[in-house]
Enzyme design. Sequence first.
Site, PDB file in Angstrom:
ATOM      1  N   GLY A 115      27.014 108.650-101.077  1.00  0.00           N
ATOM      2  CA  GLY A 115      27.241 109.279 -99.779  1.00  0.00           C
ATOM      3  C   GLY A 115      28.088 108.417 -98.859  1.00  0.00           C
ATOM      4  O   GLY A 115      27.876 108.414 -97.644  1.00  0.00           O
ATOM      5  N   GLY A 154      31.145 108.610 -97.788  1.00  0.00           N
ATOM      6  CA  GLY A 154      32.301 109.175 -97.100  1.00  0.00           C
ATOM      7  C   GLY A 154      32.006 109.826 -95.772  1.00  0.00           C
ATOM      8  O   GLY A 154      32.927 110.321 -95.106  1.00  0.00           O
ATOM      9  N   SER A 155      30.739 109.830 -95.350  1.00  0.00           N
ATOM     10  CA  SER A 155      30.407 110.470 -94.079  1.00  0.00           C
ATOM     11  C   SER A 155      29.173 109.812 -93.478  1.00  0.00           C
ATOM     12  O   SER A 155      28.407 109.138 -94.173  1.00  0.00           O
ATOM     13  CB  SER A 155      30.145 111.974 -94.275  1.00  0.00           C
ATOM     14  N   ASP A 194      27.701 115.124-107.552  1.00  0.00           N
ATOM     15  CA  ASP A 194      26.423 115.632-107.074  1.00  0.00           C
ATOM     16  C   ASP A 194      25.363 114.710-107.653  1.00  0.00           C
ATOM     17  O   ASP A 194      25.126 114.712-108.866  1.00  0.00           O
ATOM     18  CB  ASP A 194      26.225 117.071-107.543  1.00  0.00           C
ATOM     19  N   ASN A 196      22.290 105.359-100.427  1.00  0.00           N
ATOM     20  CA  ASN A 196      22.317 105.832 -99.046  1.00  0.00           C
ATOM     21  C   ASN A 196      22.185 107.342 -98.919  1.00  0.00           C
ATOM     22  O   ASN A 196      21.575 107.832 -97.966  1.00  0.00           O
ATOM     23  CB  ASN A 196      23.635 105.372 -98.398  1.00  0.00           C
ATOM     24  N   SER A 213      13.709 105.686 -94.251  1.00  0.00           N
ATOM     25  CA  SER A 213      13.734 106.213 -92.888  1.00  0.00           C
ATOM     26  C   SER A 213      12.406 105.881 -92.231  1.00  0.00           C
ATOM     27  O   SER A 213      11.382 105.744 -92.912  1.00  0.00           O
ATOM     28  CB  SER A 213      13.936 107.735 -92.914  1.00  0.00           C
ATOM     29  N   TYR A 250      10.723 115.343 -97.472  1.00  0.00           N
ATOM     30  CA  TYR A 250      11.610 114.228 -97.134  1.00  0.00           C
ATOM     31  C   TYR A 250      10.813 112.966 -96.824  1.00  0.00           C
ATOM     32  O   TYR A 250      11.125 111.886 -97.327  1.00  0.00           O
ATOM     33  CB  TYR A 250      12.477 114.629 -95.936  1.00  0.00           C
ATOM     34  N   THR A 261       7.810 112.327 -97.807  1.00  0.00           N
ATOM     35  CA  THR A 261       7.178 111.924 -99.068  1.00  0.00           C
ATOM     36  C   THR A 261       8.136 111.066 -99.883  1.00  0.00           C
ATOM     37  O   THR A 261       7.764 110.012-100.431  1.00  0.00           O
ATOM     38  CB  THR A 261       6.763 113.162 -99.875  1.00  0.00           C
ATOM     39  N   ALA A 262       9.386 111.504 -99.979  1.00  0.00           N
ATOM     40  CA  ALA A 262      10.389 110.737-100.721  1.00  0.00           C
ATOM     41  C   ALA A 262      10.639 109.386-100.055  1.00  0.00           C
ATOM     42  O   ALA A 262      10.780 108.366-100.742  1.00  0.00           O
ATOM     43  CB  ALA A 262      11.685 111.533-100.817  1.00  0.00           C
TER      44      ALA A 262
END
Length: 254
Positions: free
Chosen positions: A17, A19-20, A66, A93, A145, A158, A160-161
């Site tokens: 990830g 590129g943004s 992907d 990331n 996070s 999310y 949980t991950a």
Amino acid sequence: MSATFPDLDGASVYITGGGSGIGAALTEGFLRQGAKVAFVGRSDATEFCDEMERETGNRPHFMPCDITDTGALRETLEQAGDLHGPITTLVNNAANDQRHTLAGADEAFWDWMIAINLKAYFFACQTVAPMMKEAGGGSIINFSSISYMMGNAGYPIYTTANSGINGMTRSLARELGPDRIRVNALAPGWVLTQKQKDMWVTEEGLKAHLERQCLKDPLEPDDIVGGCLFLASNISKAMTGQALVIDGGVVVTG
């Protein structure tokens, strides 16, 4: 560039990830250190690569991917290793914090969220570990996070991950340590990327979050770069199995 890490000059770095959002800031940060950066994303990043070459004099290598396709992810990691030498810094990331409820999530959505936010991290680590061992060591940085630390509602798969990333980081730090491979987590707070502004930020929500922060300035992607460079550099060579929080002082860990 506010700090220079000489050992990152010429280092082989791979970012998911990249590129943004936060990932783009990380890519730029490593490029400015002189690192050889390869990154993946789902959207074409040719213009971003052009911009980075103009701004830094150092062009990143973009590969469309992907990350939920484990085979494709492995191929890009191997391609990056062939191009830049064995990967010595892996930055997991890429993530997706799509809002959802317990009642509204079905099995397919669970599988998709876990594939993006946890499964891809694991198999990226598995793929780079032999490269890092060959190189004599390396640094894996798994982005998590503070959302799971806060017990936030609105995206339970999310969070949980995120919690799983922290557990995986600690276990892999123990397993890979004998090969001088360090594994740390980096947990940002609410960083105001363009995606967050477009989809989730409201005046009331941001005000309430800033009231929780010890430091009252909204977080920007650049605020996360320094911590990531630190974890990648040998200046943090005795640090592994840890979670570095950059959130303006919301969760106040310790």
